[in-house]
Design a protein around this motif. Structure first.
Motif, PDB file in Angstrom:
ATOM      1  N   GLY A  87      -3.887  -4.126  -3.993  1.00 48.56           N
ATOM      2  CA  GLY A  87      -2.999  -4.651  -5.022  1.00 48.56           C
ATOM      3  C   GLY A  87      -2.551  -3.566  -5.983  1.00 48.56           C
ATOM      4  O   GLY A  87      -1.386  -3.520  -6.388  1.00 48.56           O
ATOM      5  N   ALA A  88      -3.468  -2.682  -6.333  1.00 47.89           N
ATOM      6  CA  ALA A  88      -3.136  -1.635  -7.296  1.00 47.89           C
ATOM      7  C   ALA A  88      -2.043  -0.731  -6.748  1.00 47.89           C
ATOM      8  O   ALA A  88      -1.096  -0.377  -7.464  1.00 47.89           O
ATOM      9  N   ILE A  89      -2.155  -0.375  -5.465  1.00 40.22           N
ATOM     10  CA  ILE A  89      -1.118   0.494  -4.889  1.00 40.22           C
ATOM     11  C   ILE A  89       0.206  -0.255  -4.817  1.00 40.22           C
ATOM     12  O   ILE A  89       1.271   0.300  -5.085  1.00 40.22           O
ATOM     13  N   CYS A  90       0.154  -1.545  -4.517  1.00 39.06           N
ATOM     14  CA  CYS A  90       1.380  -2.350  -4.534  1.00 39.06           C
ATOM     15  C   CYS A  90       2.007  -2.315  -5.927  1.00 39.06           C
ATOM     16  O   CYS A  90       3.224  -2.170  -6.078  1.00 39.06           O
ATOM     17  N   GLY A  91       1.157  -2.450  -6.950  1.00 38.52           N
ATOM     18  CA  GLY A  91       1.658  -2.386  -8.321  1.00 38.52           C
ATOM     19  C   GLY A  91       2.348  -1.060  -8.590  1.00 38.52           C
ATOM     20  O   GLY A  91       3.411  -0.997  -9.219  1.00 38.52           O
ATOM     21  N   ILE A 123      -4.532  -7.353 -10.242  1.00 35.25           N
ATOM     22  CA  ILE A 123      -4.906  -8.722 -10.634  1.00 35.25           C
ATOM     23  C   ILE A 123      -4.332  -9.721  -9.634  1.00 35.25           C
ATOM     24  O   ILE A 123      -5.007 -10.645  -9.186  1.00 35.25           O
ATOM     25  N   TRP A 124      -3.054  -9.485  -9.278  1.00 30.17           N
ATOM     26  CA  TRP A 124      -2.391 -10.433  -8.363  1.00 30.17           C
ATOM     27  C   TRP A 124      -3.127 -10.505  -7.013  1.00 30.17           C
ATOM     28  O   TRP A 124      -3.120 -11.523  -6.342  1.00 30.17           O
ATOM     29  N   ALA A 125      -3.766  -9.406  -6.624  1.00 31.47           N
ATOM     30  CA  ALA A 125      -4.495  -9.399  -5.355  1.00 31.47           C
ATOM     31  C   ALA A 125      -5.924  -9.909  -5.526  1.00 31.47           C
ATOM     32  O   ALA A 125      -6.490 -10.521  -4.624  1.00 31.47           O
ATOM     33  N   ILE A 126      -6.492  -9.650  -6.706  1.00 32.99           N
ATOM     34  CA  ILE A 126      -7.895 -10.013  -6.914  1.00 32.99           C
ATOM     35  C   ILE A 126      -8.083 -11.528  -6.932  1.00 32.99           C
ATOM     36  O   ILE A 126      -9.098 -12.030  -6.461  1.00 32.99           O
ATOM     37  N   ILE A 127      -7.092 -12.245  -7.428  1.00 35.72           N
ATOM     38  CA  ILE A 127      -7.264 -13.707  -7.527  1.00 35.72           C
ATOM     39  C   ILE A 127      -7.584 -14.313  -6.153  1.00 35.72           C
ATOM     40  O   ILE A 127      -8.620 -14.954  -5.988  1.00 35.72           O
TER      41      ILE A 127
END
Lengths: 511, 376
Positions: free
Chosen positions: B272-276, B150-154
């Motif tokens: 972002g997901a991999i960062c998460g 989510i943090w990357a998608i924004i």
């Protein structure tokens, strides 16, 4: 003693990595003389001139100006020796006026635009330029911009002028005007070097011709004692026929019908207006026009890449006989309809291909989505790549070489090969021979002709009017986004097309 | 004609020409020379600034990375600890790679990891003991991955639809994430400390289990798995191919009918997901605590790793090893020699700088003026 040449090059050599751009080139130009440098693309003409104008520095060799050896390390040095180069791509500030551009970067003490404008007018009158010094660049036509570039170097006192492919962007009429001016400059004692690959221009304009082939200096001949076929032979290294085959169209059927098409650009300006035409199967339809008259937008609108404001694009399916409206469909949707539309765009490495990918991966661009697997299937594309390399004689170390490493002609073979491999029913090609050597150009013409014989509707956007009138069955001329005429390719002349190119919508000549 | 003597004229002292292809062996030699020069240069610096023997300092760096553990560091071998640091850095590098390959300049990995950390820590605190530990770990993974995405998608959506500047946007998202973490800590711990201390210290809820009687191994295995997946994804999958096409030329992508907006959002979401996921690994497999500086700038270091490796996941392994070796080793050495910490940073910088400078010599050739004219 005889007159010393204005500029002389001795044994100039320049290499880029392993590529030899120039090897042992010798050249002599006198004052009051026009010398053409003739050579195919990639033969090192521009590199050679760039060394004279201080952009590159030669690896070996000497340059003499008026008999004195000189070293030209930067464009500043070249100004010092009164050398002026007019580049193929103009280097002007759009929002400045002609006069402002001309004095830009000059250090003549006080900035006095009025005095400069007077001098610009003087220069214009002397050689017969038509230029309004106060006109802004962005409102100018290509030929006016070129005029600004030429006056810019004259203003700086240049008496050795180098023009890089000056006629590439001009209509036949504008070319004639430019040539008249160049002859006047020659008579005034200036030394003029013009780079070109158009033979008839060489013959009509220059006093002597120097020919380069693959970076090597082939020789210099007097224009009066030579002819087209001798020059071609010098340029290509072997005799080739300069005739383009044109067969009679057979079984023509309307394949693509464009009706009243209108497109606007980002700023709301109409770039295409009232475009109505039909492309028939088994026929080559040529599109002529000054660069940027809407040719690109038209092809992109058909290919689904340009928003269409008004009108329709109807495709007649030869199998089912059904009609499909392609207006505002995405390229995917067009393909899903079963429309086999192939498109060779103008910008080969920026749109048609991916420069950093190898030939195999570029083959996949069109087909990689096939099949449900989430993984790529590289075997088919690899075979296709191999096939194209062999059939079209692509010069490459292998199918895994990035296409940006290939020469212009080979890049185009890869692109055209891929588009034809899709077995199209409509084939659109924008400037497919731009920058190609003679052999590759003829190979492309043959490929287009083959497609025509197979019953494909071929749309060919070209810039060389000689080629258009020899290759196409019909020629559609566009001027400022409108059709100014559709003529029969067999009974037209270059001059007729040239006039149509500059015609405005109210029927008046634009010049 | 003229046989007059030619005037002695001056070529420019150096001129630079482009090289075509540099063979692998040649490029390896160039890099080797680069490292040697860096070592010599840093040695001189060490002698000049500190007066220490550079050889023993380098030795101490090795000891810091591979040597025997210091008394209180538990049962771990030191190299496992170092390897774990490598794994975390490598995983963030893998995460940023798809975006960068697509020329989406995502510098928000720091924030994306931090948001993963935050959600993991939240789950540990809120659900610790409420459910089976395996289930808790699964919940933590899923929540962190979604949060990172989510943090990357924004910024990705804003880029795709309104062409906003993703560099500034992702950078700002980092600060938002940090502030959120500070807020979270403030709410959970009214004492005003900057971190929460060890969460679930006694119960161990939400801790990744030890493997082979060592901690960290779980994380290292996860990263090994992600590395292989990412390599395959980028090289052999259709989506990976689309990423390359969009990155090289959006016009080409449009021309072949790729939905560019979709690819941008999907790819950045994967980053972002991999960062998460990294956030989860940091909390559950290592720190068991949270503070706003827990990622420690690795989100930015990762960008350098990814670039230096030319976006190749396999090459990223040695590159991240080198970077970790330099930073861990120099930290150890400077403290062992009682030097200022900045000396370590300077040494690291010299080595990395000279490696990057090697790229120039691989791409270009420098020609010096020939002393004698005429001869070859």
């Amino acid at each position: 003693m005889e007159q010393k040449p204005a500029i002389e090059l001795r044994n100039i050599t320049k290499t880029f990595g392993n590529v030899v751009a120039n090897r042992d080139v010798n050249l002599k130009v006198n004052r009051g003389e026009i010398l053409s440098i003739l050579g195919e693309n990639g033969s090192g003409k521009t590199t050679l001139m760039n060394m004279i104008s201080g952009i590159y520095f030669p690896d070996h060799g000497q340059i003499f100006i008026d008999g004195e050896e000189v070293v030209i390390r930067s464009p500043k040095d070249s100004f010092k020796y009164k050398i002026g180069m007019i580049h193929q791509h103009f280097k002007l500030v759009d929002v400045f006026s002609a006069a402002e551009n001309i004095v830009l970067g000059l250090n003549e003490g006080k900035y006095n635009l009025k005095a400069s404008t007077e001098r610009i007018k003087e220069i214009s009158a002397q050689y017969g330029f038509e230029l309004d010094p106060e006109k802004k660049i962005y409102t100018m036509s290509v030929s006016e911009k070129q005029t600004v570039e030429i006056i810019k170097v004259l203003y700086r006192g240049a008496d050795i002028l180098i023009l890089d492919e000056p006629t590439a962007v001009l209509t036949p009429q504008e070319t004639e005007k430019l040539f008249a001016i160049l002859r006047r400059m020659r008579d005034d004692g200036k030394c003029i070097i013009i780079i070109t690959h158009k033979l008839h221009e060489v013959l009509s304009l220059s006093d002597r011709v120097s020919v380069l082939r693959k970076g090597e200096y082939v020789g210099t001949v007097e224009t009066a004692n030579t002819n087209e076929s001798e020059l071609t032979e010098m340029m290509v290294g072997k005799k080739i026929s300069l005739n383009i085959e044109r067969s009679e169209p057979e079984n023509t059927q309307p394949r693509l019908i464009v009706n009243d098409l209108e497109c606007i650009d980002r700023n709301g300006v109409k770039i295409l207006d009232d475009i109505t035409f039909t492309a028939n199967s088994g026929e080559i339809l040529g599109i002529a026009g000054i660069a940027g008259s809407g040719q690109r937008e038209l092809l992109e609108a058909i290919a689904g890449l340009q928003q269409v404001q008004f009108g329709e694009i109807v495709y007649n399916d030869p199998k089912t006989g059904k009609e499909e409206n392609l207006r505002n469909k995405t390229p995917m949707q067009i393909r899903d309809l079963g429309v086999r539309l192939s498109f060779v765009p103008e910008d080969r490495l920026g749109m048609g291909l991916v420069g950093n990918m190898d030939i195999t991966d570029n083959m996949m661009l069109r087909s990689y989505r096939k099949g449900k697997s989430i993984f790529l299937e590289r075997k088919g594309p690899k075979d296709l790549a191999q096939h194209i390399i062999e059939d079209l004689e692509v010069v490459t170390p292998g199918a895994s070489t990035p296409v940006r490493r290939l020469s212009g002609g080979n890049v185009q073979k890869v692109l055209v090969g891929r588009e034809i491999a899709a077995a199209p029913t409509v084939l659109m090609a924008a400037y497919p021979v731009r920058g190609l050597d003679i052999n590759s150009s003829y190979l492309i013409y043959n490929l287009l002709n083959e497609q025509k014989k197979k019953g494909v509707a071929v749309i060919f956007v070209g810039e060389d009017l000689d080629v258009l009138t020899e290759l196409c069955d019909r020629i559609m001329v566009i001027g400022s986004g409108r059709i100014t005429g559709i003529v029969d390719g067999r009974n037209t002349t270059k001059e007729e097309i040239g006039l149509l190119m500059t015609k405005t919508k109210d029927g008046k000549q634009n010049d | 004609m003229t046989n007059a003597k030619t005037k002695q004229v001056h070529e420019p002292l150096i001129h630079i020409t482009k090289r075509d292809d540099c063979s692998f062996a040649k490029s390896a030699i160039v890099h080797l020379i680069g490292v040697v020069i860096a070592l010599v240069f840093s040695s001189l610096l060490i002698i000049a600034v500190t007066g220490q023997n550079p050889i023993s300092l380098f030795k101490s760096m090795f000891e810091g990375v591979f040597g025997t553990p210091i008394a209180n560091s538990g049962i771990n071998k030191k190299y496992v600890e170092s390897l774990h640091i490598v794994a975390i850095l490598l995983c963030i590098s893998l995460a940023v790679t798809p975006s960068f390959k697509m020329k989406f300049w995502n510098i928000g990995a720091e924030g994306q990891v931090l948001m993963g950390c935050l959600v993991s820590a939240y789950c540990m605190i809120e659900f610790g003991g409420e459910m089976n530990n395996t289930l808790l770990l699964i919940v933590m993974v899923v929540a962190s991955v979604i949060m990172g995405a989510i943090w990357a998608i924004i910024p990705a959506i804003c880029k795709a639809y309104w062409n906003t500047n993703e560099t500034l946007f992702t950078l700002m998202m980092n600060y938002v994430a940090m502030t959120l973490v500070s807020y979270f800590i403030m709410v959970k711990d009214k004492s005003g400390r900057s971190d929460l201390g060890i969460i679930n210290e006694r119960t161990g809820y939400g801790y990744l289990p030890d493997l082979f009687e060592r901690n960290y191994i779980f994380n290292i295995l996860i990263v090994a798995f992600v590395t292989i997946l990412m390599f395959i994804y980028l090289k052999y999958s259709k989506q990976g191919y689309e990423i390359s096409v969009v990155g090289e030329s959006q016009n080409t992508a449009r021309y072949i009918g790729v939905n560019v907006k979709k690819v941008i959002i999907r790819t950045v979401a994967i980053s972002g997901a991999i960062c998460g996921l990294v956030g989860f690994m940091i909390i559950a497999g290592d720190k068991h605590s949270i503070k706003d500086s827990i990622v420690g700038g690795q989100g930015f270091t990762a960008i350098m790793v990814s670039w230096m490796a030319g976006f190749n996941p396999i090459v990223m392994i040695p590159v991240s090893m080198l970077i970790v070796f330099l930073s861990v080793g120099s930290k150890f050495a400077t403290s062992a020699f009682k030097l200022d910490n900045s000396i370590g940073d300077i040494l690291t910088a010299i080595v990395i700088f000279s490696i990057i400078a090697c790229e120039f010599f691989i791409r270009y050739k420098v020609n010096f003026r020939k002393s004698a004219k005429g001869d070859k």
